[in-house]
Design a protein around this motif. Structure first.
Motif, PDB file in Angstrom:
ATOM      1  N   ASP A   1      12.789  -0.409  -8.545  1.00 55.47           N
ATOM      2  CA  ASP A   1      13.865  -0.652  -7.587  1.00 55.47           C
ATOM      3  C   ASP A   1      13.751   0.209  -6.340  1.00 55.47           C
ATOM      4  O   ASP A   1      14.423  -0.049  -5.341  1.00 55.47           O
ATOM      5  N   THR A   2      12.935   1.258  -6.372  1.00 55.65           N
ATOM      6  CA  THR A   2      12.788   2.135  -5.213  1.00 55.65           C
ATOM      7  C   THR A   2      11.647   1.713  -4.303  1.00 55.65           C
ATOM      8  O   THR A   2      11.520   2.240  -3.196  1.00 55.65           O
ATOM      9  N   LEU A   3      10.786   0.794  -4.768  1.00 47.43           N
ATOM     10  CA  LEU A   3       9.631   0.395  -3.963  1.00 47.43           C
ATOM     11  C   LEU A   3      10.042  -0.560  -2.852  1.00 47.43           C
ATOM     12  O   LEU A   3      10.816  -1.491  -3.082  1.00 47.43           O
ATOM     13  N   PRO A   4       9.518  -0.376  -1.644  1.00 45.28           N
ATOM     14  CA  PRO A   4       9.757  -1.357  -0.589  1.00 45.28           C
ATOM     15  C   PRO A   4       9.184  -2.715  -0.986  1.00 45.28           C
ATOM     16  O   PRO A   4       8.178  -2.790  -1.699  1.00 45.28           O
ATOM     17  N   VAL A   5       9.836  -3.771  -0.532  1.00 40.74           N
ATOM     18  CA  VAL A   5       9.391  -5.132  -0.824  1.00 40.74           C
ATOM     19  C   VAL A   5       9.148  -5.856   0.495  1.00 40.74           C
ATOM     20  O   VAL A   5      10.063  -6.026   1.300  1.00 40.74           O
ATOM     21  N   LYS A   6       7.912  -6.258   0.726  1.00 40.83           N
ATOM     22  CA  LYS A   6       7.585  -7.015   1.929  1.00 40.83           C
ATOM     23  C   LYS A   6       6.241  -7.717   1.748  1.00 40.83           C
ATOM     24  O   LYS A   6       5.560  -7.523   0.733  1.00 40.83           O
ATOM     25  N   GLY A   7       5.879  -8.530   2.723  1.00 40.37           N
ATOM     26  CA  GLY A   7       4.664  -9.320   2.614  1.00 40.37           C
ATOM     27  C   GLY A   7       3.412  -8.491   2.784  1.00 40.37           C
ATOM     28  O   GLY A   7       3.445  -7.342   3.241  1.00 40.37           O
ATOM     29  N   ARG A   8       2.286  -9.093   2.422  1.00 41.51           N
ATOM     30  CA  ARG A   8       0.995  -8.412   2.551  1.00 41.51           C
ATOM     31  C   ARG A   8       0.617  -8.250   4.021  1.00 41.51           C
ATOM     32  O   ARG A   8       0.839  -9.147   4.832  1.00 41.51           O
TER      33      ARG A   8
ATOM     34  N   ALA B   1      -4.199  -2.595  -2.513  1.00 36.61           N
ATOM     35  CA  ALA B   1      -3.631  -1.373  -1.946  1.00 36.61           C
ATOM     36  C   ALA B   1      -3.763  -1.365  -0.426  1.00 36.61           C
ATOM     37  O   ALA B   1      -2.834  -0.976   0.294  1.00 36.61           O
ATOM     38  N   TRP B   2      -4.932  -1.814   0.066  1.00 38.56           N
ATOM     39  CA  TRP B   2      -5.162  -1.835   1.508  1.00 38.56           C
ATOM     40  C   TRP B   2      -4.129  -2.715   2.208  1.00 38.56           C
ATOM     41  O   TRP B   2      -3.675  -2.402   3.313  1.00 38.56           O
ATOM     42  N   GLN B   3      -3.747  -3.813   1.562  1.00 35.57           N
ATOM     43  CA  GLN B   3      -2.818  -4.764   2.174  1.00 35.57           C
ATOM     44  C   GLN B   3      -1.344  -4.453   1.901  1.00 35.57           C
ATOM     45  O   GLN B   3      -0.468  -5.157   2.407  1.00 35.57           O
ATOM     46  N   THR B   4      -1.089  -3.400   1.108  1.00 36.21           N
ATOM     47  CA  THR B   4       0.298  -3.052   0.806  1.00 36.21           C
ATOM     48  C   THR B   4       0.592  -1.580   1.102  1.00 36.21           C
ATOM     49  O   THR B   4       1.392  -0.955   0.406  1.00 36.21           O
ATOM     50  N   GLY B   5      -0.038  -1.055   2.150  1.00 33.54           N
ATOM     51  CA  GLY B   5       0.344   0.262   2.618  1.00 33.54           C
ATOM     52  C   GLY B   5      -0.752   1.284   2.723  1.00 33.54           C
ATOM     53  O   GLY B   5      -0.589   2.313   3.396  1.00 33.54           O
TER      54      GLY B   5
END
Length: 248
Positions: free
Chosen positions: A63-70, A153-157
């Protein structure tokens, strides 16, 4: 002769009609009184049902992780962005691959202090028992999986991390598992929305590792990935989050 004025007749059923109206009104008042007021209504809980990351569960940490597109995959290169495979980031004298083989295999034989020559893997992905023998034709039967694939990982931060931080991510034991080579190849760079271990009993541990790695390195999850993880953890709500000994 004066005209007789007719008597007004009382309409039949008048008294019973009033009684019916009174009963309806009373019922309506009771119904309104039973309904909660706007101030009593509680906000809907998050999809996971958990809100406190301090309880130590992977579900709460999710629940603490940001949620957004790749983000775009542009610029991704395994060695250029995450370092060569495999390094000795913990400086124990052994490269990461041999560290993970020594951790995950049993009945190992070792050349010197590091080089694992053989051993037995109880594969977490498939549940199969695999005999590992180092060799050009056999080493690939046991591979080291990045639980959070490096391209994911590269596409999510991870693009925002420093080079040193990305090297740590690529060699962090929290993000690494010795697994069946064929199963690892079928996973590719899939996330929890597109791939889960065939052995269902390992799925809770697997997605808990994903959540823990992403939290440790400040990565986000996509909406489908988050939903896939939440579905798994919904069946093991007390699965603990894990910690990294390397993450900055």
């Amino acid at each position: 002769m004066p005209r007789r004025i007719p008597r007004l007749r009382r309409r039949r059923g008048g008294r019973s009609g009033w009684v019916l109206l009174v009963l309806i009104a009373a019922a309506a008042i009771a119904l309104v009184a039973a309904l909660p007021t706007l101030g009593d209504q509680q906000p809907a809980p998050p999809a996971s049902g958990r809100t406190d990351a301090a309880d130590g569960t992977a579900l709460a940490l999710l629940d603490t992780l940001p949620v957004k597109g790749r983000a775009p995959k542009t610029g991704y290169d395994r060695e250029e962005r995450f370092g060569e495979a495999w390094l000795d980031v913990d400086r124990n004298g052994c490269d990461t691959r041999n560290d993970i083989l020594a951790r995950d295999l049993t009945a190992t034989t070792v050349d010197g202090t590091c080089r694992v020559l053989s051993g037995t893997l109880d594969d977490p992905f498939t549940g199969d028992r695999i005999r590992f023998i180092r060799g050009q034709a056999t080493s690939a039967e046991v591979q080291i999986d990045h639980v959070v694939a490096l391209s994911n990982a590269w596409q999510t931060g991870a693009q925002r991390l420093t080079e040193d931080e990305r090297v740590l991510l690529a060699n962090d034991p929290l993000n690494l598992l010795a697994v069946d080579g064929a199963a690892n190849s079928s996973k590719g760079d899939g996330d929890a929305a597109t791939w889960l271990p065939p052995q269902k009993s390992f799925r809770c541990d697997y997605v808990a590792r994903i959540v823990s790695v992403k939290a440790a390195y400040g990565l986000w999850v996509t909406p489908p990935e988050r939903d896939g993880i939440a579905r798994v953890l919904g069946g093991c709500r007390d699965e603990p989050a894990l910690t990294s000994a390397l993450a900055p």
